[in-house]
Design a protein around this motif. Structure first.
Motif, PDB file in Angstrom:
ATOM      1  N   PRO A   1     -21.137   2.454  24.002  1.00 40.03           N
ATOM      2  CA  PRO A   1     -19.997   2.503  23.087  1.00 40.03           C
ATOM      3  C   PRO A   1     -20.415   2.370  21.631  1.00 40.03           C
ATOM      4  CG  PRO A   1     -19.567   1.019  24.924  1.00 40.03           C
ATOM      5  CD  PRO A   1     -21.018   1.370  24.996  1.00 40.03           C
ATOM      6  N   ALA A   2     -19.550   2.855  20.766  1.00 42.97           N
ATOM      7  CA  ALA A   2     -19.755   2.727  19.325  1.00 42.97           C
ATOM      8  C   ALA A   2     -18.791   1.695  18.773  1.00 42.97           C
ATOM      9  CB  ALA A   2     -19.524   4.071  18.634  1.00 42.97           C
ATOM     10  N   THR A   3     -19.126   1.156  17.623  1.00 43.01           N
ATOM     11  CA  THR A   3     -18.210   0.274  16.904  1.00 43.01           C
ATOM     12  C   THR A   3     -17.783   0.982  15.631  1.00 43.01           C
ATOM     13  OG1 THR A   3     -19.206  -1.750  17.766  1.00 43.01           O
ATOM     14  CG2 THR A   3     -17.933  -1.938  15.735  1.00 43.01           C
ATOM     15  N   VAL A   4     -16.494   1.154  15.460  1.00 38.76           N
ATOM     16  CA  VAL A   4     -15.965   1.784  14.250  1.00 38.76           C
ATOM     17  C   VAL A   4     -15.157   0.743  13.498  1.00 38.76           C
ATOM     18  CG1 VAL A   4     -15.895   4.052  15.314  1.00 38.76           C
ATOM     19  CG2 VAL A   4     -13.859   2.630  15.386  1.00 38.76           C
ATOM     20  N   GLU A   5     -15.240   0.782  12.194  1.00 39.58           N
ATOM     21  CA  GLU A   5     -14.462  -0.136  11.380  1.00 39.58           C
ATOM     22  C   GLU A   5     -13.158   0.536  10.981  1.00 39.58           C
ATOM     23  OE1 GLU A   5     -15.314  -1.263   7.168  1.00 39.58           O
ATOM     24  OE2 GLU A   5     -15.918  -3.155   8.099  1.00 39.58           O
ATOM     25  N   VAL A   6     -12.049  -0.113  11.280  1.00 37.88           N
ATOM     26  CA  VAL A   6     -10.728   0.424  10.955  1.00 37.88           C
ATOM     27  C   VAL A   6     -10.024  -0.567  10.030  1.00 37.88           C
ATOM     28  CG1 VAL A   6     -10.432   1.844  13.009  1.00 37.88           C
ATOM     29  CG2 VAL A   6      -9.801  -0.562  13.089  1.00 37.88           C
ATOM     30  N   ILE A   7      -9.161  -0.038   9.195  1.00 36.07           N
ATOM     31  CA  ILE A   7      -8.449  -0.847   8.218  1.00 36.07           C
ATOM     32  C   ILE A   7      -6.987  -0.919   8.624  1.00 36.07           C
ATOM     33  CG2 ILE A   7      -7.766  -1.044   5.794  1.00 36.07           C
ATOM     34  CD1 ILE A   7     -10.311   0.471   5.062  1.00 36.07           C
TER      35      ILE A   7
ATOM     36  N   PHE B   1     -10.921  10.914  13.457  1.00 31.44           N
ATOM     37  CA  PHE B   1     -10.002  10.236  14.370  1.00 31.44           C
ATOM     38  C   PHE B   1      -9.473   8.910  13.814  1.00 31.44           C
ATOM     39  CE2 PHE B   1     -12.321  12.763  17.683  1.00 31.44           C
ATOM     40  CZ  PHE B   1     -11.220  13.448  18.164  1.00 31.44           C
ATOM     41  N   LEU B   2     -10.049   8.419  12.717  1.00 25.44           N
ATOM     42  CA  LEU B   2      -9.662   7.089  12.248  1.00 25.44           C
ATOM     43  C   LEU B   2      -8.214   7.003  11.771  1.00 25.44           C
ATOM     44  CD1 LEU B   2     -12.912   5.767  10.568  1.00 25.44           C
ATOM     45  CD2 LEU B   2     -12.056   5.408  12.876  1.00 25.44           C
ATOM     46  N   PRO B   3      -7.638   8.038  11.136  1.00 28.48           N
ATOM     47  CA  PRO B   3      -6.209   7.936  10.815  1.00 28.48           C
ATOM     48  C   PRO B   3      -5.358   7.718  12.064  1.00 28.48           C
ATOM     49  CG  PRO B   3      -7.195   9.753   9.610  1.00 28.48           C
ATOM     50  CD  PRO B   3      -8.221   9.282  10.596  1.00 28.48           C
ATOM     51  N   THR B   4      -5.717   8.373  13.155  1.00 31.95           N
ATOM     52  CA  THR B   4      -4.985   8.190  14.406  1.00 31.95           C
ATOM     53  C   THR B   4      -5.127   6.757  14.901  1.00 31.95           C
ATOM     54  OG1 THR B   4      -5.359  10.516  14.977  1.00 31.95           O
ATOM     55  CG2 THR B   4      -4.751   9.033  16.772  1.00 31.95           C
ATOM     56  N   ALA B   5      -6.340   6.205  14.794  1.00 29.73           N
ATOM     57  CA  ALA B   5      -6.560   4.825  15.225  1.00 29.73           C
ATOM     58  C   ALA B   5      -5.752   3.854  14.377  1.00 29.73           C
ATOM     59  CB  ALA B   5      -8.047   4.486  15.148  1.00 29.73           C
ATOM     60  N   MET B   6      -5.668   4.106  13.086  1.00 27.23           N
ATOM     61  CA  MET B   6      -4.927   3.199  12.213  1.00 27.23           C
ATOM     62  C   MET B   6      -3.421   3.330  12.419  1.00 27.23           C
ATOM     63  SD  MET B   6      -7.195   3.018   8.719  1.00 27.23           S
ATOM     64  CE  MET B   6      -7.314   4.772   8.423  1.00 27.23           C
ATOM     65  N   LEU B   7      -2.950   4.534  12.706  1.00 22.48           N
ATOM     66  CA  LEU B   7      -1.531   4.692  13.044  1.00 22.48           C
ATOM     67  C   LEU B   7      -1.190   3.952  14.328  1.00 22.48           C
ATOM     68  CD1 LEU B   7      -0.859   8.439  12.158  1.00 22.48           C
ATOM     69  CD2 LEU B   7       0.124   6.428  11.048  1.00 22.48           C
TER      70      LEU B   7
END
Length: 683
Positions: A328-334, A383-389
């Motif tokens: 797995p990866a670790t992504v930073e989301v705000i 994909f990060l906008p989707t994760a933040m939504l």
């Protein structure tokens, strides 16, 4: 000085997704213990949890009528309470079988037509979910959502359904929201959890929430039947003989309930993403997801440029899923509400969920092939906008209402075995559906929820001759177009349309909206669908070729500069140009002048704003228009940024180019360098 630099950095990062986040692979994989669905959960005897302070006091007994009250939300700019917006509460029985029992209050906002409504029958907007708050989600941008609908010459009524948002009580589960954020990294006190362990903790949190809510609410009274009666009460209390319903997603299920139970009060109905009572949501969703994904893959394959750039798209997606399951990866989301940063562990199920949710969003379609290939190579920025939504969705959904509806109406008639069989037909989705709310999570939560069981008619199609417009999106991953055509079979005075290239919820799009307005003007006639043939379905984003770039002159008195920019790129703010939707299309260009900061100070501020470990090293110099430019290259979230800085008499000049990795070299040569060469102060 400090404020000007801050202003520049705000502009600098505008529309750049999670600009100072980082993505790193984790050292170990999540233990894959997802081979079986969660076991059936029976509620354990527990003490009643003291209710949250917000719910300790029941509303004062009120007559079943609308009472004006101050708006519970901040008004959008330009609106005046009591003039453009009127607010209040509708008091209704919580239990419709006991009209003298406890009352609840529904928060209501009436948007008055700016020129005065010329038609007597308003539009009532029905939010989706279930559990979505129309007042929280829509009212901050009411002009964008509802302003164009005033062309129907009607007032618009927006309200929070029972158990939702500003209504009282709101069946919220704030402890679950906190847990959701805490478990984004799959860790508790430094211990890595398995996916099954994460699911078990979520189920425990919902059990606790159900116990808390049962102390102040009868959860069996929060369902579509009661919701439909509320809508009719609202119409009567406001004094309207007839209304027009406009529902999206679950809002269509509610609209169908009103059509069945209270047809006399309806002039017309718009069903956007129709979800009828006859469908089996849980066993259908794996196939619905597969259908939408297949549409994406087939359309990319049929597109010569997309197929050349991103062949074997489905195989590449599940290659990425397999890699993330192994490592797995670790992504930073705000978190958009607070700006707080979270590490999100992304395994294969997580990537599958991001693709599923991205198919909802029409603006994501053109970049999905590129995003899937980037994910295979370890970059997840698109994909990060989707994760933040999704983080926001946890905050603005009343989870208590969500489960009260679905545990009452769907799960009792959707056997776990049928759902398991549906997932087995698409084993590549199994990890995702094991813990998804339209899946394993609901099957674990519902037995202990206390929602009751719906009458058998809640699984039967609605028959009606009320004029109805049915609208679906080609890419919708959860409400397939077939549900719309099926609904048209029992809605005998309906017209059905499937909109190409669009996802979940189409009525805010230009062509569907124009057809909806035509329908509202004359529900007895099918709306003209000529605009569908002219709909501009955005082409897939593919790596740009040098010959595709055309530059055109640019001049800005506000910035005091002139030069060239790519033709066809939209100027979002002075000096900021985007090729497409900047939230998902990586190609963004910025030109700016900072009059008070030198290049070194500006570079340090930029590095800090992006969260870089120190200032980047210069990769070269370039002479142009009596300016000496220092060139820099670095990546943020795996996405290249190219930066050029020069000092002149007017201050420090700055050019920034963000690009996708597979387009960087061409855009660097065809955009950044020519823009640098041409940029000069206006004499």
């Amino acid at each position: 000085m400090k404020s000007k630099l801050l202003t520049l950095l705000v502009l600098f990062t505008l529309f750049l997704v999670a600009c100072s986040s980082a993505i790193t692979p984790t050292a170990t994989a999540i233990r894959q213990e997802q081979t079986a669905m969660p076991t059936e959960v029976t509620p354990e005897p527990t003490a009643i949890v003291e209710p949250r302070p917000a719910l300790t006091e029941e509303p004062e007994p009120q007559p079943a009528a609308f009472q004006e009250a101050p708006c519970p939300f901040a008004l959008p700019p330009g609106h005046v309470e009591g003039e453009t917006v009127e607010c209040g509460y509708l008091a209704v029985p919580e239990n419709r079988a006991d009209p003298d029992g406890r009352e609840i209050r529904l928060a209501v906002a009436i948007l008055r037509h700016p020129d005065g409504a010329s038609e007597p029958d308003p539009i009532i907007y029905l939010e989706g979910g279930p559990g979505g708050s129309a007042l929280e989600l829509r009212m901050p941008n009411a002009d964008a959502y509802f302003g164009p609908i005033f062309a129907a010459h009607r007032d618009i009524i927006v309200f929070d359904q029972r158990g939702v948002g500003y209504s009282e009580p709101a069946l919220d589960c704030p402890a679950f929201t906190d847990l959701y954020l805490d478990l984004l990294d799959y860790e508790v006190e430094g211990e890595r959890l398995t996916s099954q362990e994460v699911l078990e903790r979520k189920v425990e949190a919902f059990r606790a929430c159900a116990a808390e809510l049962r102390a102040v609410a009868d959860l069996s009274a929060y369902n579509t039947v009661a919701n439909a009666a509320d809508v009719n009460d609202l119409r009567v209390a406001l004094g309207y003989e007839q209304v027009n319903l406009w529902g999206g997603s679950y809002g269509t299920r509610l609209a169908l309930g009103v059509m069945r139970d209270f047809p006399e009060g309806l002039r017309s109905v718009v069903l956007d993403a129709p979800y009828g009572p006859e469908v089996d949501l849980y066993s259908a969703t794996p196939g619905s997801f597969n259908r939408a994904l297949t549409v994406l893959v087939d359309e990319c394959t049929a597109d010569e440029a997309c197929n050349a750039a991103y062949p074997d798209l489905r195989a590449v997606l599940f290659e990425a899923v397999d890699r993330l399951n192994a490592n797995p990866a670790t992504v930073e989301v705000i978190y958009p509400l607070t700006g707080e940063r979270y590490d999100k562990l992304l395994d294969g199920a997580g990537l599958t969920e991001l693709v599923f949710r991205s198919l909802y969003d029409t603006s994501m379609r053109p970049v999905l092939p590129q995003a899937i290939y980037a994910a295979r190579d370890g970059t997840f920025t698109t994909f990060l906008p989707t994760a933040m939504l999704d983080m926001l969705r946890q905050e603005f959904r009343s989870w208590g209402m969500y489960f009260s509806v679905l545990c009452n109406e769907e799960i009792p008639s959707s056997p776990r075995e049928a759902f398991q069989a549906a997932v087995a037909e698409h084993p590549e989705f199994a990890g995702f559906f094991d813990g998804f709310e339209v899946g394993g999570l609901a099957y674990a939560v519902c037995p202990g929820w206390g929602a009751g069981r719906a009458d058998a008619r809640e699984n039967e199609p609605v028959s009606s001759d009320i004029p109805t417009l049915i609208m679906t999106g080609e890419y919708d991953p959860i409400v397939p177009p077939g549900w719309g055509s099926s609904a048209a079979g029992t809605l005998t005075n309906s017209t059905f349309f499937e909109y190409p290239g669009m996802g979940h919820g189409v009525s805010f799009g230009e062509c569907p909206r124009s057809m909806m307005l035509a329908f509202l003007d004359d529900p007895g006639a099918a709306p003209d669908d000529a605009c569908m043939a002219e709909m501009a379905v955005a082409p897939f984003v593919v790596p740009v070729q040098a010959g595709d770039i055309v530059l055109e002159p640019f001049s800005s008195e506000e910035l005091g500069i002139r030069g060239v920019v790519p033709a066809g790129w939209s100027q979002l703010q002075p000096g900021i140009f985007a090729r497409g939707n900047p939230a998902v299309d990586m190609a963004v260009l910025q030109l700016a002048v900072e009059p008070t900061a030198g290049p070194e100070e500006l570079l340090a501020a930029i590095a800090q704003g992006y969260g870089l470990d120190g200032t980047p090293e210069s990769s070269g110099e370039r002479q142009a228009n009596d300016l000496t430019w220092s060139l820099y290259a670095f990546t943020v979230q795996g996405v290249p940024r190219d930066l050029a800085l020069a000092e002149g008499e007017a201050g420090s000049f700055l050019v920034v180019l963000r690009s996708a990795a597979d387009e960087r070299d061409v855009l660097y040569e065809s955009v950044l360098l020519p823009v640098v060469d041409a940029l000069a102060p206006i004499e």
